[in-house]
Write a protein that holds these residues in place. Structure first.
Motif, PDB file in Angstrom:
ATOM      1  N   LEU A  78     -74.481  10.171  28.097  1.00 59.45           N
ATOM      2  CA  LEU A  78     -74.976  11.409  28.698  1.00 59.45           C
ATOM      3  C   LEU A  78     -73.984  12.556  28.568  1.00 59.45           C
ATOM      4  CD1 LEU A  78     -76.779  10.056  31.896  1.00 59.45           C
ATOM      5  CD2 LEU A  78     -77.797  10.786  29.736  1.00 59.45           C
ATOM      6  N   ALA A  79     -72.710  12.240  28.401  1.00 63.71           N
ATOM      7  CA  ALA A  79     -71.719  13.296  28.189  1.00 63.71           C
ATOM      8  C   ALA A  79     -72.058  14.100  26.938  1.00 63.71           C
ATOM      9  CB  ALA A  79     -70.326  12.686  28.068  1.00 63.71           C
ATOM     10  N   TYR A  80     -72.712  13.431  25.965  1.00 64.67           N
ATOM     11  CA  TYR A  80     -73.143  14.116  24.744  1.00 64.67           C
ATOM     12  C   TYR A  80     -74.567  14.660  24.870  1.00 64.67           C
ATOM     13  CZ  TYR A  80     -69.145  11.988  22.356  1.00 64.67           C
ATOM     14  OH  TYR A  80     -67.865  11.619  21.978  1.00 64.67           O
ATOM     15  N   ILE A 119     -73.188  10.351  36.545  1.00 66.84           N
ATOM     16  CA  ILE A 119     -73.252   8.923  36.847  1.00 66.84           C
ATOM     17  C   ILE A 119     -72.108   8.577  37.792  1.00 66.84           C
ATOM     18  CG2 ILE A 119     -73.253   6.582  35.899  1.00 66.84           C
ATOM     19  CD1 ILE A 119     -75.604   8.336  34.986  1.00 66.84           C
ATOM     20  N   LEU A 120     -72.420   7.827  38.829  1.00 57.39           N
ATOM     21  CA  LEU A 120     -71.413   7.435  39.813  1.00 57.39           C
ATOM     22  C   LEU A 120     -71.581   5.966  40.186  1.00 57.39           C
ATOM     23  CD1 LEU A 120     -69.161   8.061  41.875  1.00 57.39           C
ATOM     24  CD2 LEU A 120     -70.958   8.829  43.460  1.00 57.39           C
ATOM     25  N   LEU A 121     -70.494   5.217  40.048  1.00 51.14           N
ATOM     26  CA  LEU A 121     -70.427   3.829  40.519  1.00 51.14           C
ATOM     27  C   LEU A 121     -69.563   3.790  41.771  1.00 51.14           C
ATOM     28  CD1 LEU A 121     -69.744   2.070  37.120  1.00 51.14           C
ATOM     29  CD2 LEU A 121     -71.579   1.360  38.662  1.00 51.14           C
ATOM     30  N   VAL A 122     -70.121   3.311  42.877  1.00 48.22           N
ATOM     31  CA  VAL A 122     -69.294   3.106  44.068  1.00 48.22           C
ATOM     32  C   VAL A 122     -69.084   1.604  44.237  1.00 48.22           C
ATOM     33  CG1 VAL A 122     -69.842   5.236  45.277  1.00 48.22           C
ATOM     34  CG2 VAL A 122     -71.353   3.285  45.538  1.00 48.22           C
ATOM     35  N   GLU A 123     -67.878   1.244  44.652  1.00 45.20           N
ATOM     36  CA  GLU A 123     -67.467  -0.162  44.673  1.00 45.20           C
ATOM     37  C   GLU A 123     -66.963  -0.553  46.061  1.00 45.20           C
ATOM     38  OE1 GLU A 123     -66.060   0.078  40.012  1.00 45.20           O
ATOM     39  OE2 GLU A 123     -64.689   0.624  41.620  1.00 45.20           O
ATOM     40  N   PRO A 124     -67.887  -0.815  46.977  1.00 45.24           N
ATOM     41  CA  PRO A 124     -67.472  -1.160  48.335  1.00 45.24           C
ATOM     42  C   PRO A 124     -66.866  -2.553  48.430  1.00 45.24           C
ATOM     43  CG  PRO A 124     -69.777  -0.418  48.244  1.00 45.24           C
ATOM     44  CD  PRO A 124     -69.336  -0.708  46.848  1.00 45.24           C
TER      45      PRO A 124
END
Length: 287
Positions: free
Chosen positions: A166-168, A175-180
């Motif tokens: 998606l950067a291109y 986009i976000l990954l959260v890691e609880p």
């Protein structure tokens, strides 16, 4: 200006907290879950739209649900929170394909199908956020958690590839990954244990795994309210995220942060200690 959020797995835990906090802040919310009319009835007084969505459904069924969800508000959906989860405990040798398939359907294929269904709409809109609820288990493999960890490792790999694509193609989509780590939700009380198939060799291990989960329940170090507040800040760029460039991955909780840091340090040490062997396999050795 109010945003419109679609959130999966809203019957309890993080999902329910997202719905209540976002509605209180004036945002639009599409709260989803299995058997939604029954299991999400306690959220109707929030004013959220309630939508029946089982993330383990087929890709075609999910696509139809996303089409409907997008049409509920004039400007479609701004943020998707892939929160629905399935925890499976069992040793690698003890799992059968059906056990692994069940956890992958919810934790990996569900977000994958939702992503494929909504991306064309977000690309046409030119913006949006896809938040994936990963875990410290997406970084660090624990004994007895191979099914769950495998699904989160897969999710992290997909999301990282997607962020680079998606950067291109569509830089306005984040986009976000959260890691609880361990947080005070009901998630651990819903842990699924793969059937014990080899009592002789794995009976003791199975008991230790059960006792471990039982010990976690009620003793989670993380505050769920704070975690959801921080996740909303990460999406909106407010609070502790104000003025900062939010990275792809953000750990939550001291224990989650600690596991990620430990894995990074361990991996860096391996790269440093085995650099010579790694580079010795090049066709043309470095000068």
């Amino acid at each position: 200006m109010p945003q419109t959020w679609l959130i999966t797995g809203c019957s309890s835990g993080f999902g329910e907290l997202f719905v209540r906090k976002l509605r209180a802040a004036g945002d639009n919310v599409i709260a989803t879950g299995r058997s939604a009319e029954m299991k999400l009835s306690h959220l109707k007084d929030t004013g959220a739209e309630i939508l029946d969505l089982d993330v383990s459904m087929s890709s075609d069924a999910i696509r139809a649900k996303i089409e409907h969800a997008w049409s509920l508000f004039p400007d479609g959906i701004d943020v998707v929170v892939n929160n629905a989860g399935y925890i499976l405990s069992g040793a690698v040798e003890e799992l059968n394909p059906e056990d692994l398939e069940n956890v992958m359907k919810t934790n990996f294929y569900g977000p994958f199908h939702i992503t494929q269904a909504i991306l064309p709409k977000m690309r046409a809109k030119g913006k949006g956020t896809l938040l994936y609820m990963s875990s410290q288990a997406g970084w660090y493999g624990d004994p007895g958690a191979s099914g769950y960890c495998s699904s989160k490792f897969a999710l992290e790999g997909m999301a990282e590839c997607l962020s680079r694509e998606l950067a291109y193609i569509a830089p306005g989509i984040k986009i976000l990954l959260v890691e609880p780590g361990y947080f005070s939700t009901s998630v651990f009380s819903k842990t699924n244990f793969a059937p014990l198939r080899n009592q002789t060799d794995y009976g003791g291990f199975f008991k230790v795994a059960q006792d471990y989960v039982a010990d976690v329940i009620g003793n989670e170090p993380g505050d769920s309210d704070k975690a959801v507040d921080r996740m909303i800040d990460l999406v909106k760029g407010t609070g502790m995220a104000a003025g900062k460039t939010v990275p792809l991955r953000v750990p939550l909780g001291s224990d989650g942060w600690g596991k990620v840091k430990e894995k990074c340090e361990e991996t860096l040490k391996i790269c440093e200690e085995w650099e010579e062997l790694a580079k010795s396999t090049d066709k043309k050795p470095a000068a």
